[in-house]
Design a protein around this motif. Structure first.
Motif, PDB file in Angstrom:
ATOM      1  N   UNK A 151      14.904  -6.742   1.248  1.00 55.13           N
ATOM      2  CA  UNK A 151      14.691  -5.816   2.097  1.00 55.13           C
ATOM      3  C   UNK A 151      14.745  -5.875   3.080  1.00 55.13           C
ATOM      4  N   UNK A 152      15.404  -4.084   3.894  1.00 55.47           N
ATOM      5  CA  UNK A 152      16.156  -4.836   5.101  1.00 55.47           C
ATOM      6  C   UNK A 152      17.327  -4.612   5.368  1.00 55.47           C
ATOM      7  N   UNK A 153      17.736  -5.315   4.992  1.00 55.30           N
ATOM      8  CA  UNK A 153      19.644  -5.886   4.300  1.00 55.30           C
ATOM      9  C   UNK A 153      20.748  -4.484   4.568  1.00 55.30           C
ATOM     10  N   UNK A 154      21.096  -4.701   5.417  1.00 57.15           N
ATOM     11  CA  UNK A 154      22.126  -3.262   5.300  1.00 57.15           C
ATOM     12  C   UNK A 154      23.207  -3.461   4.194  1.00 57.15           C
ATOM     13  N   UNK A 195      12.036  -0.696  -0.220  1.00 58.66           N
ATOM     14  CA  UNK A 195      11.860  -0.657  -1.373  1.00 58.66           C
ATOM     15  C   UNK A 195      12.574   0.756  -2.487  1.00 58.66           C
ATOM     16  N   UNK A 196      12.082   1.855  -1.539  1.00 61.30           N
ATOM     17  CA  UNK A 196      12.111   3.159  -2.226  1.00 61.30           C
ATOM     18  C   UNK A 196      13.650   3.573  -2.418  1.00 61.30           C
ATOM     19  N   UNK A 197      14.531   2.946  -2.111  1.00 64.43           N
ATOM     20  CA  UNK A 197      15.196   2.914  -1.806  1.00 64.43           C
ATOM     21  C   UNK A 197      17.065   2.709  -3.454  1.00 64.43           C
ATOM     22  N   UNK A 220      16.390  -4.106  -5.042  1.00 59.89           N
ATOM     23  CA  UNK A 220      16.419  -4.554  -3.863  1.00 59.89           C
ATOM     24  C   UNK A 220      14.727  -5.096  -4.060  1.00 59.89           C
ATOM     25  N   UNK A 221      15.157  -7.247  -3.538  1.00 59.31           N
ATOM     26  CA  UNK A 221      14.240  -7.898  -3.436  1.00 59.31           C
ATOM     27  C   UNK A 221      13.208  -7.226  -2.883  1.00 59.31           C
ATOM     28  N   UNK A 300       6.432 -14.811  -4.951  1.00 58.58           N
ATOM     29  CA  UNK A 300       8.208 -15.571  -5.754  1.00 58.58           C
ATOM     30  C   UNK A 300       8.886 -15.680  -4.372  1.00 58.58           C
ATOM     31  N   UNK A 301      10.326 -15.807  -4.323  1.00 57.81           N
ATOM     32  CA  UNK A 301      11.188 -16.335  -3.729  1.00 57.81           C
ATOM     33  C   UNK A 301      11.071 -16.193  -2.185  1.00 57.81           C
ATOM     34  N   UNK A 302      10.353 -14.650  -1.879  1.00 58.57           N
ATOM     35  CA  UNK A 302      10.729 -14.177  -1.233  1.00 58.57           C
ATOM     36  C   UNK A 302       9.053 -14.465   0.215  1.00 58.57           C
ATOM     37  N   UNK A 303       7.879 -14.311  -0.943  1.00 53.25           N
ATOM     38  CA  UNK A 303       6.654 -15.534   0.278  1.00 53.25           C
ATOM     39  C   UNK A 303       5.692 -14.676  -0.902  1.00 53.25           C
ATOM     40  N   UNK A 304       4.706 -14.462  -0.722  1.00 48.73           N
ATOM     41  CA  UNK A 304       3.413 -14.592  -1.592  1.00 48.73           C
ATOM     42  C   UNK A 304       2.140 -13.464  -0.739  1.00 48.73           C
ATOM     43  N   UNK A 305       1.452 -13.685  -1.613  1.00 50.28           N
ATOM     44  CA  UNK A 305      -0.258 -12.878  -1.318  1.00 50.28           C
ATOM     45  C   UNK A 305      -1.174 -13.129  -2.405  1.00 50.28           C
ATOM     46  N   UNK A 306      -2.219 -12.777  -1.525  1.00 48.87           N
ATOM     47  CA  UNK A 306      -3.485 -13.143  -2.527  1.00 48.87           C
ATOM     48  C   UNK A 306      -4.765 -12.301  -2.098  1.00 48.87           C
TER      49      UNK A 306
END
Length: 353
Positions: A151-154, A195-197, A220-221, A300-306
Motif C-alpha cells: 500500500x502506498x506504492x506507485x 487497499x481499496x484499489x 495490495x498488501x 503479518x510481514x508489514x506490521x501488527x495490531x492488538x
C-alpha cells in the motif's frame, strides 16, 4: 545436366518476359491510371477482406481474347487455365468469355497489395487493377503480469495490442464493482495505491474486426487492523468464547496473551482456532482463574495490531436468593396492610366525636 538446367531456367524466364511483353505490362510497374471506359487501364474499387477469409478476384473478358492472366505485383498467378502460382490457397474459379475469376483462401497479411488482370485481344492489351486490403483482428501482445505491491506504492500497468486497423486499447476495473475507472490508453498509472484499489483490471483491444480482452490481478498488501474487541460475560463453569477479527493482506497470524503470558492450545480447557481473518479463544469450563483481561495480537510481514478483551463473571440468581427476595416482598406487603388499618381506625374515632 548443368546445361539442361540452365536451358530450362532460361526458357521459363523467357516465357514470363514474353508474356509480359505480349500483354504490354512492364514487369514490376503497377498500374496507376484511373481512366474512363475508353482507357486500356482500369482501376477497380479496393477489396477489403478479413484475415482468414476468402477473397475473389474477377475481371471481364470478351469474345476476341487471345491471352489473359492474373498477376500479384510482378508474379503471374494464372495464365489462362494454367496455374503458375505454387501457393495451394490460390485456385481458378471461372474462365470464360464473360469473366476470369480466381480466389485466394485463408487470406493473410502477406496477401495484401495490388493485383492485376491482364487481357490481350487481337487488337490491344488491357489491364484491370485492384488493391486488396487485409484486416486483422486485434491481439493483445504485451500485458502486465499479475501485480503484488505494498500500500502506498506507485503502480503502472501496460497493455499493447496489434491489429489492422490499429486497435483502440482501454482499461477498466472489474472488481470491486463499486470502483469507476476507465482509461483509453495502453498505460494505466495508479499513484500511491490504496487497499481499496486492489482487484481485477481488464484490458480491451478493439477494432473494426473483433475484440480481444485480458485481465490482470492487482493485490495490495497492508498491515493488520483489528475490529474493536467485545468483552464477554460468562457464568462460572460455563463455556466462554473470545473473538478477534483482523483485516490484513497477506492474512495475519494470531497470538493470544493473558497479561504478559502467551496463551496456547496446550493449556487445559482452552482451545485457539484460527480461520481466515477470525481467531477464537474458547474456555470450555470457565474457572475463577480464567476471568481477566486478554490481548489478541494480529501479525503479518508489514506490521501488527492488538486489541484487549475482558472475560468477566456473570452471577446467576440461586433458589435461596429468590426466597430472600420473596420474603422481603411479603414483609413489605404486611407492613403496608397494617398501616392502612391504623389509618381507618383513626378515622372512625374522629367521626364519633
Amino acid at each position: 545436366m548443368r546445361v539442361r538446367g540452365y536451358f530450362t531456367a532460361s526458357c521459363n524466364s523467357l516465357t514470363v518476359m514474353s508474356f509480359r511483353l505480349l500483354l504490354l505490362l512492364p514487369a514490376g510497374l503497377p498500374v496507376h491510371s484511373q481512366g474512363d471506359s475508353q482507357s486500356d487501364n482500369k482501376v477497380m474499387d479496393n477489396i477489403t477482406v478479413r484475415q482468414g477469409e476468402t477473397v475473389f478476384l474477377s475481371c471481364s473478358q470478351g469474345d476476341l481474347v487471345t491471352h489473359s492472366a492474373w498477376l500479384n505485383r510482378s508474379s503471374i498467378m494464372y495464365a489462362g487455365v494454367d496455374k503458375w502460382s505454387v501457393d495451394p490457397r490460390v485456385s481458378l474459379v471461372t474462365l470464360n468469355q464473360d469473366e476470369f475469376t480466381i480466389k485466394i483462401e485463408n487470406v493473410d497479411m502477406t496477401d495484401e497489395g495490388q493485383y492485376i488482370c491482364a487481357v490481350q485481344t487481337r487488337s490491344r492489351a488491357t489491364t484491370t487493377s485492384v488493391h486488396v486490403i487485409v484486416q486483422v483482428p486485434p491481439k493483445i501482445t504485451s500485458l502486465s503480469k499479475d501485480v503484488v505491491v505494498n500500500e502506498g506504492s506507485n503502480v503502472s500497468l501496460i497493455c499493447a495490442a496489434s491489429g489492422k486497423p490499429d486497435p483502440t486499447v482501454s482499461w477498466k476495473v472489474i472488481t470491486p464493482a463499486a470502483q469507476v475507472l476507465t482509461t483509453e490508453d495502453e498505460y494505466l498509472e495508479i499513484p500511491s495505491i490504496s487497499r481499496q484499489r486492489a482487484g481485477t483490471y481488464e484490458c480491451t483491444a478493439v477494432n473494426d474486426v473483433a475484440t480481444d480482452v485480458q485481465t490482470v490481478e492487482l493485490t495490495v498488501n497492508y498491515a493488520p487492523s483489528l475490529s474493536e474487541g467485545k468483552d464477554v460475560g460468562v457464568t462460572l463453569g460455563q463455556q466462554g468464547v473470545l473473538q478477534c477479527e483482523a483485516d490484513a493482506v497477506p492474512a495475519a497470524a494470531f497470538e493470544w496473551y493473558r497479561d504478559d503470558r502467551r496463551v496456547v492450545n496446550s493449556f487445559d480447557g482452552i482451545e485457539i482456532e484460527d480461520s481466515g481473518a477470525l481467531s477464537q479463544l474458547t474456555f470450555f469450563n470457565v474457572s475463577e482463574g480464567d476471568y481477566g483481561n486478554y490481548t489478541c495480537v494480529a501479525i503479518n510481514e508489514l506490521g501488527s495490531a492488538n486489541a484487549s478483551i475482558v472475560l468477566f463473571e456473570v452471577i446467576e440468581p440461586t433458589s435461596s436468593t429468590l426466597l430472600q427476595v420473596q420474603d422481603g416482598n411479603s414483609a413489605s406487603r404486611a407492613a403496608h396492610t397494617s398501616t392502612c388499618l391504623l389509618i381507618l381506625l383513626a378515622l372512625q374515632l374522629l367521626l364519633k366525636f
